[in-house]
Motif scaffolding. Structure first.
Motif, mmCIF file in Angstrom:
data_model
loop_
_atom_site.group_PDB
_atom_site.id
_atom_site.type_symbol
_atom_site.label_atom_id
_atom_site.label_comp_id
_atom_site.label_asym_id
_atom_site.label_seq_id
_atom_site.Cartn_x
_atom_site.Cartn_y
_atom_site.Cartn_z
ATOM 1 N N UNK A 52 0.854 -1.192 0.000
ATOM 2 C CA UNK A 52 0.000 0.000 0.000
ATOM 3 C C UNK A 52 0.885 1.237 0.000
ATOM 4 N N UNK A 53 0.391 2.299 -0.606
ATOM 5 C CA UNK A 53 0.995 3.609 -0.396
ATOM 6 C C UNK A 53 0.484 4.103 0.944
ATOM 7 N N UNK A 54 1.387 4.533 1.800
ATOM 8 C CA UNK A 54 0.946 5.021 3.107
ATOM 9 C C UNK A 54 0.634 6.514 2.987
ATOM 10 N N UNK A 55 -0.601 6.808 2.689
ATOM 11 C CA UNK A 55 -1.020 8.203 2.476
ATOM 12 C C UNK A 55 -1.181 8.989 3.757
ATOM 13 N N UNK A 56 -0.953 8.331 4.915
ATOM 14 C CA UNK A 56 -1.152 9.049 6.180
ATOM 15 C C UNK A 56 0.074 8.963 7.106
ATOM 16 N N UNK A 57 1.184 8.489 6.569
ATOM 17 C CA UNK A 57 2.429 8.419 7.365
ATOM 18 C C UNK A 57 2.167 7.786 8.728
ATOM 19 N N UNK A 58 1.525 6.633 8.697
ATOM 20 C CA UNK A 58 1.219 5.926 9.951
ATOM 21 C C UNK A 58 0.043 6.572 10.664
ATOM 22 N N UNK A 59 0.256 7.747 11.199
ATOM 23 C CA UNK A 59 -0.820 8.583 11.759
ATOM 24 C C UNK A 59 -0.260 10.003 11.837
ATOM 25 N N UNK A 60 -0.024 10.584 10.707
ATOM 26 C CA UNK A 60 0.615 11.905 10.534
ATOM 27 C C UNK A 60 1.994 11.933 11.199
ATOM 28 N N UNK A 61 2.715 10.847 11.239
ATOM 29 C CA UNK A 61 3.946 10.924 12.031
ATOM 30 C C UNK A 61 5.207 10.367 11.370
ATOM 31 N N UNK A 62 5.101 9.403 10.461
ATOM 32 C CA UNK A 62 6.339 8.796 9.950
ATOM 33 C C UNK A 62 6.911 9.717 8.858
ATOM 34 N N UNK A 63 7.394 10.863 9.286
ATOM 35 C CA UNK A 63 7.751 11.917 8.338
ATOM 36 C C UNK A 63 8.922 11.541 7.435
ATOM 37 N N UNK A 64 9.924 10.843 7.958
ATOM 38 C CA UNK A 64 11.066 10.475 7.096
ATOM 39 C C UNK A 64 10.807 9.173 6.328
ATOM 40 N N UNK A 65 9.637 8.591 6.512
ATOM 41 C CA UNK A 65 9.304 7.354 5.807
ATOM 42 C C UNK A 65 9.720 6.122 6.601
ATOM 43 N N UNK A 66 9.162 4.974 6.178
ATOM 44 C CA UNK A 66 9.377 3.713 6.903
ATOM 45 C C UNK A 66 10.712 3.064 6.537
ATOM 46 N N UNK A 67 11.134 2.183 7.436
ATOM 47 C CA UNK A 67 12.235 1.258 7.131
ATOM 48 C C UNK A 67 13.608 1.899 7.013
ATOM 49 N N UNK A 68 13.839 2.983 7.705
ATOM 50 C CA UNK A 68 15.128 3.676 7.621
ATOM 51 C C UNK A 68 16.199 2.895 8.385
ATOM 52 N N UNK A 69 17.136 2.359 7.628
ATOM 53 C CA UNK A 69 18.234 1.583 8.215
ATOM 54 C C UNK A 69 19.011 2.420 9.236
ATOM 55 N N UNK A 70 19.200 3.680 8.882
ATOM 56 C CA UNK A 70 20.003 4.571 9.720
ATOM 57 C C UNK A 70 19.366 4.739 11.110
ATOM 58 N N UNK A 71 18.048 4.794 11.145
ATOM 59 C CA UNK A 71 17.366 4.928 12.434
ATOM 60 C C UNK A 71 17.427 3.618 13.212
ATOM 61 N N UNK A 72 17.321 2.510 12.494
ATOM 62 C CA UNK A 72 17.418 1.201 13.149
ATOM 63 C C UNK A 72 18.814 1.047 13.768
ATOM 64 N N UNK A 73 19.830 1.464 13.002
ATOM 65 C CA UNK A 73 21.223 1.407 13.496
ATOM 66 C C UNK A 73 21.416 2.284 14.726
ATOM 67 N N UNK A 74 20.840 3.471 14.644
ATOM 68 C CA UNK A 74 20.969 4.432 15.750
ATOM 69 C C UNK A 74 20.350 3.836 17.023
ATOM 70 N N UNK A 75 19.191 3.209 16.859
ATOM 71 C CA UNK A 75 18.538 2.580 18.026
ATOM 72 C C UNK A 75 19.411 1.475 18.598
ATOM 73 N N UNK A 76 19.923 0.633 17.690
ATOM 74 C CA UNK A 76 20.727 -0.503 18.142
ATOM 75 C C UNK A 76 21.967 0.003 18.878
ATOM 76 N N UNK A 77 22.616 1.005 18.298
ATOM 77 C CA UNK A 77 23.842 1.539 18.886
ATOM 78 C C UNK A 77 23.568 2.156 20.264
ATOM 79 N N UNK A 78 22.482 2.945 20.336
ATOM 80 C CA UNK A 78 22.171 3.581 21.621
ATOM 81 C C UNK A 78 21.770 2.523 22.663
#
Ligand SMILES: Cc1ncc(COP(=O)(O)O)c(C=O)c1O
Length: 463
Positions: A52-78
């Motif tokens: 699906x195209x996510x026309x609502x960014x989850x709930x007006x919130x996933x502004x940088x888009x889904x599945x960002x490796x960089x954010x997953x890495x940042x979480x893991x590192x922190x």
């Protein structure tokens, strides 16, 4: 019961045990929920692999888009270093401090002090509690009332729900009485018929002033406003309204709370919209959603130097600022917030919204040629289509028709998720939404409105 597939098992567990927010239990007991498994930029995939195209960014919130490796890495590192430590008085963490510094750079004026929470409702609760505390310390214990607006959405805790002006949602919840007072929504499309469009802003400002006089400014602590009302139907106030209402508040020594839970972090093409887009310098600014693009729960209440100077004064009776949560300044959440802002700035996502947003609005506006589209309104990546049974009289469809839900269901079948609210379809996509995504969304929405019109005709619900 033995269930056949993993999807079916998940569906059943969810249906049996999850109490979903803002849910019609009757529909839910029949249909349950779609289980989403994976996201990639502005696409989302369900448990059967449907895209699906996510026309609502989850709930007006996933502004940088889904599945960002960089954010997953940042979480893991922190998480490896330090997922959490409290921030009560004598403790803090690097991400909490760094994000606070970044927010104070991004926020206008003297909004240089942040109180962290885990979402928008909590951030609004905090705003009101701090303002009450501030007025008590200033020797103004009567200055407590809050003015909000009909159709405003400020959240769902006891206090935030009371700030929310979507009144049918108040029914059967015993919200705090007499604390919050409401004025009209700045809803030009449904303004009183005797008021000309060019006089509507004057009408709203007069009404706000009359409300202040009626309550007595000495009793009014704050006015709370979303720059554009979101869940109430993407209501864009008339030109000059935000600035005039802010000036009125200043003239009456009433604090201005700008609830930018939806509008901040790029949705309107700016990191913070209050000042950049609307020329307003709030005393308190409320942030959540896009602050972490929904990757982790995070909210922030920004307060001015002036408020901080009062609340941080030494006190005899109780030397503590007695407000706080276990997860205030959560290290992992703050690290994600910081990385999220870094991505937004590096990829100039605000610039993308400013480039494509006007065109997105123009494309959507072409839907007004359809007989059930009463109005298309919004700004940039915050848009809404309002449906009516009769365009001349603006008569809405009866609630039982569930017009927006029907259109939303057609969109979903065709691979686009929109948010149906009452008679509206809301679109608030990730800021990565590109021309191809806009084109496809437009085509699906148009087709879905036409398909719904055909359904209504065949069911005798619309002539
Ligand atoms: C403008 C606004 N304020 C506050 C909230 C509440 O935020 P949360 O759901 O994170 O508590 C929302 C949620 O949609 C919102 O749109």
């Amino acid at each position: 019961m033995l269930l056949e597939t993993e999807t079916r098992r998940l569906w059943q567990l969810d249906q049996d045990h999850v109490l979903h927010p803002y849910t019609n239990f009757e529909r839910f007991s029949r249909e349950g929920s779609t289980i989403y498994m994976r996201g990639d930029r502005h696409f989302i995939y369900d448990s059967e692999g449907r895209e699906y195209l996510d026309g609502i960014a989850g709930l007006w919130c996933v502004n940088v888009g889904h599945g960002r490796e960089e954010l997953a890495e940042c979480m893991a590192e922190q998480a490896r270093q330090l997922a959490y430590y409290n921030t009560f008085e004598d403790a803090s963490s690097a991400p909490a401090a760094l994000l606070a510094g970044k927010l104070s750079e991004l926020c206008p004026g003297t909004l240089r002090h942040v109180f962290y929470g885990t979402g928008g409702s909590m951030a609004n609760d905090t705003a009101v509690k701090i303002i009450h505390y501030y007025n008590n310390l200033r020797g103004r214990p009567n200055k407590k009332l809050i003015i909000s607006r009909n159709l405003a959405y400020h959240g769902s805790t006891y206090l935030a729900h009371a700030l929310t002006g979507i009144r049918p949602g108040h029914i059967a919840f015993d919200l705090p009485p007499n604390l919050v007072h409401y004025v009209s929504a700045p809803y030009a499309y449904r303004r009183p018929s005797e008021i000309a469009a060019e006089k509507f802003c004057d009408f709203l400002i007069d009404e706000l002033e009359r409300k202040i006089v009626e309550l007595d400014a000495a009793n009014v602590a704050a006015f709370i406003a979303e720059p554009i009302l979101g869940a109430g139907g993407v209501i864009v106030p008339p030109e000059g309204y935000q600035q005039r209402s802010w000036e009125l508040c200043k003239a009456h020594d009433i604090l201005y709370i700008s609830d930018e839970v939806v509008t901040a972090f790029g949705r309107l093409g700016a990191m913070i919209a209050s000042d950049t887009v609307y020329g307003v310098q709030p005393d308190v600014l409320v942030l959540a959603k896009g602050i972490s693009s929904g990757y982790v729960p995070l909210g922030a209440t920004m307060i001015s130097d002036e408020i901080y100077a009062v609340i941080s004064q030494p006190k005899k009776e109780n030397p503590y600022f007695s407000h706080g949560f276990t997860y205030s300044g959560h290290a992992l959440a703050c690290a994600v917030g910081l990385k999220n802002i870094e991505i937004m700035e590096r990829e100039d996502l605000c610039g993308n919204v400013r480039r494509l947003g006007p065109w997105f609005g123009e494309e959507l506006a072409t839907l007004t040629e359809l007989p059930i589209v009463g109005e298309v309104r919004g700004s940039m990546y915050m848009q809404c289509v309002e449906y009516v049974a009769d365009k001349q009289t603006k008569q809405p469809f009866a609630d039982q028709v569930t017009i927006a839900k029907r259109i939303g269901a057609h969109c979903k079948r065709r691979g686009l998720i929109v948010r149906p609210i009452g008679s509206f379809t809301v679109l608030s996509p990730p800021l990565t939404y590109d021309q191809a995504a806009i084109d496809r969304s437009m085509a699906i929405l148009r087709e879905s409105i036409l398909a719904t019109m055909a359904d209504l005709k065949s069911e005798g619900l619309w002539a």
